[in-house]
Motif scaffolding. Structure first.
Motif, short mmCIF file in Angstrom:
data_model
loop_
_atom_site.label_atom_id
_atom_site.label_comp_id
_atom_site.label_asym_id
_atom_site.label_seq_id
_atom_site.Cartn_x
_atom_site.Cartn_y
_atom_site.Cartn_z
N LYS A 6 15.99 26.60 -2.85
CA LYS A 6 15.80 25.58 -3.34
C LYS A 6 17.17 24.67 -3.11
CE LYS A 6 13.28 26.65 -7.54
NZ LYS A 6 13.37 26.64 -9.17
N PHE A 7 16.87 23.65 -2.14
CA PHE A 7 18.02 23.03 -1.49
C PHE A 7 19.24 22.75 -2.35
CE2 PHE A 7 20.14 19.59 0.41
CZ PHE A 7 20.64 19.94 1.64
N TRP A 8 19.06 21.94 -3.12
CA TRP A 8 20.03 21.15 -3.95
C TRP A 8 20.96 22.23 -5.04
CZ3 TRP A 8 22.33 17.37 -1.70
CH2 TRP A 8 21.25 16.65 -1.10
N HIS A 9 19.75 23.05 -5.50
CA HIS A 9 20.43 24.29 -6.34
C HIS A 9 21.33 25.17 -5.57
CE1 HIS A 9 20.12 28.06 -8.26
NE2 HIS A 9 20.47 27.46 -9.70
N SER A 10 20.78 25.49 -4.47
CA SER A 10 21.67 26.47 -3.59
C SER A 10 22.65 25.83 -2.99
CB SER A 10 20.64 26.88 -2.39
OG SER A 10 19.48 27.42 -2.74
N LEU A 11 22.78 24.45 -2.70
CA LEU A 11 23.89 23.67 -2.11
C LEU A 11 25.14 23.81 -3.22
CD1 LEU A 11 25.24 21.98 0.02
CD2 LEU A 11 24.34 19.99 -1.22
N THR A 12 24.77 23.61 -4.54
CA THR A 12 25.60 23.60 -5.68
C THR A 12 26.01 24.89 -6.37
OG1 THR A 12 23.73 23.10 -7.19
CG2 THR A 12 25.08 21.25 -6.38
N HIS A 13 25.53 25.91 -5.62
CA HIS A 13 25.64 27.36 -6.25
C HIS A 13 26.11 28.01 -5.16
CE1 HIS A 13 23.46 25.38 -9.65
NE2 HIS A 13 24.28 26.51 -10.49
N PRO A 14 27.20 27.90 -4.33
CA PRO A 14 27.34 28.64 -2.90
C PRO A 14 27.68 30.26 -3.15
CG PRO A 14 29.29 27.30 -3.84
CD PRO A 14 28.05 26.81 -4.40
N ILE A 15 28.01 30.70 -4.28
CA ILE A 15 28.09 32.10 -4.58
C ILE A 15 26.87 32.71 -4.51
CG2 ILE A 15 29.11 33.90 -6.00
CD1 ILE A 15 31.55 31.88 -6.81
N ASN A 16 26.01 32.24 -5.27
CA ASN A 16 24.83 32.74 -5.54
C ASN A 16 23.98 32.84 -4.30
OD1 ASN A 16 25.45 33.17 -8.23
ND2 ASN A 16 24.01 31.21 -8.71
N PHE A 17 24.04 31.64 -3.72
CA PHE A 17 23.16 31.77 -2.30
C PHE A 17 23.83 32.60 -1.14
CE2 PHE A 17 22.61 29.53 2.14
CZ PHE A 17 21.13 29.57 1.90
N THR A 18 25.29 32.66 -1.17
CA THR A 18 25.87 33.62 -0.14
C THR A 18 25.58 35.06 -0.48
OG1 THR A 18 28.06 33.46 -1.36
CG2 THR A 18 27.67 32.05 0.47
N GLN A 19 25.49 35.28 -1.66
CA GLN A 19 25.16 36.51 -2.18
C GLN A 19 23.84 37.01 -1.95
OE1 GLN A 19 26.31 36.79 -6.58
NE2 GLN A 19 28.24 37.38 -5.89
N ALA A 20 22.83 36.03 -2.09
CA ALA A 20 21.40 36.20 -1.84
C ALA A 20 21.22 36.53 -0.40
CB ALA A 20 20.61 34.96 -2.08
N LEU A 21 21.97 35.77 0.59
CA LEU A 21 21.79 36.05 2.12
C LEU A 21 22.17 37.40 2.44
CD1 LEU A 21 23.20 32.75 3.58
CD2 LEU A 21 20.93 33.68 3.60
N GLU A 22 23.26 38.02 1.67
CA GLU A 22 23.75 39.38 1.78
C GLU A 22 22.66 40.44 1.46
OE1 GLU A 22 27.97 40.30 1.55
OE2 GLU A 22 28.00 38.20 0.53
N ASN A 23 22.11 40.16 0.36
CA ASN A 23 21.48 41.34 -0.48
C ASN A 23 19.91 41.05 -0.57
OD1 ASN A 23 24.00 42.45 -1.09
ND2 ASN A 23 24.23 40.96 -2.55
N GLY A 24 19.41 39.86 -0.27
CA GLY A 24 17.98 39.84 -0.38
C GLY A 24 17.16 38.98 0.60
N GLU A 25 16.05 38.55 0.43
CA GLU A 25 15.31 37.99 1.48
C GLU A 25 15.10 36.46 0.88
OE1 GLU A 25 10.48 37.93 2.75
OE2 GLU A 25 11.33 39.64 1.88
N ILE A 26 15.15 35.25 1.76
CA ILE A 26 15.21 33.89 1.41
C ILE A 26 13.76 33.54 1.53
CG2 ILE A 26 15.95 31.70 1.74
CD1 ILE A 26 18.11 33.73 0.72
N ARG A 27 13.11 33.01 0.48
CA ARG A 27 11.88 32.51 0.69
C ARG A 27 11.86 30.89 0.40
NH1 ARG A 27 7.84 36.42 -2.86
NH2 ARG A 27 7.79 38.15 -1.60
N GLY A 28 11.13 30.28 1.28
CA GLY A 28 11.06 28.78 1.17
C GLY A 28 11.93 28.28 2.22
N TYR A 29 12.77 28.95 2.94
CA TYR A 29 13.85 28.28 3.92
C TYR A 29 13.13 27.79 5.13
CZ TYR A 29 17.12 28.00 7.26
OH TYR A 29 18.23 27.46 8.21
N LYS A 30 11.98 28.51 5.50
CA LYS A 30 11.60 28.03 6.85
C LYS A 30 10.87 26.74 6.85
CE LYS A 30 10.97 32.49 9.11
NZ LYS A 30 10.09 33.52 9.76
#
Length: 225
Positions: A6-30
């Motif tokens: 979720k664009f704005w939620h991910s933008l305002t939660h950089p730690i959660n987003f960067t951790q998700a990139l390391e450990n998980g699969e991002i859905r909805g980005y494409k």
């Protein structure tokens, strides 16, 4: 682990987003990245259709060379769309690759962050066009940069166009890139990361500023003549 992008939620939660990139699969980005790309092309096409940057072609219409004028406008539209694609690819893929070469961060991670930059660039350009459309004319330099003020002191076109590329979106780009990318860097390397990000933005401004002084539309007009 799946992370629903979720664009704005991910933008305002950089730690959660960067951790998700390391450990998980991002859905909805494409889907969102494709939307941003299409909006970029649409904006460039609408600006061209309105006539932004095509002032030199009106001489053909004034001289009653209507066939040449409409041909020039068509070529100009094609050029605007092509430039929109090149601009997007340079920012989204090119800048990402530069940062990838200068850091140890995976390319795909940087690319996910770069989408935020693309949205800020899109918003800035859309606001700029909306203001021009509202007042009924466009200016050479953006009011989001210091170029209009620098114009009072400097008369060198290439310098002014370089300054014109350093806008509010440039500042936001540096902030966003550093905020997210620094999460993957050691504390001792973060100052160097910031310096690399700033240097890339300055070099890009110089490159685009130099291209901006080329009379591309005049060359098209002469070619048709």
């Amino acid at each position: 682990m799946f992370y629903h992008y979720k664009f704005w939620h991910s933008l305002t939660h950089p730690i959660n987003f960067t951790q998700a990139l390391e450990n998980g699969e991002i859905r909805g980005y494409k889907k969102r990245s494709l939307t941003v790309f299409l909006l970029f092309i649409l904006l460039f096409a609408v600006r061209e259709f309105w006539g932004m940057g095509t002032e030199s072609l009106t001489t053909l219409f004034a001289m009653n060379n209507q066939d040449e004028y409409y041909t020039a406008r068509l070529l100009s539209m094609v050029g605007a769309i092509a430039w929109g694609i090149v601009y997007y690819c340079f920012q989204y893929f090119g800048i990402t690759y530069m940062l990838y070469l200068l850091t140890d961060i995976p390319y795909k991670w940087i690319q996910k962050v770069q989408l935020y930059v693309m949205v800020f660039l899109l918003i800035e350009k859309a606001i700029l066009f909306a203001v021009f459309y509202g007042v009924g004319y466009s200016t050479t330099f953006s009011f989001f940069s210091l170029a209009p003020i620098a114009q009072q002191l400097i008369d060198t076109d290439v310098v002014l166009f370089v300054i014109n590329q350093l806008t509010v979106a440039t500042v936001l780009t540096i902030i966003v890139q550093f905020t997210f990318l620094s999460k993957w860097e050691e504390a001792s390397d973060r100052k160097a990361l910031l310096a690399k990000i700033i240097v890339i933005q300055v070099l890009m401004a110089v490159f685009v500023g130099m291209i901006s002084v080329l009379p591309l539309q005049e060359w098209i007009t002469r070619g048709l003549g």
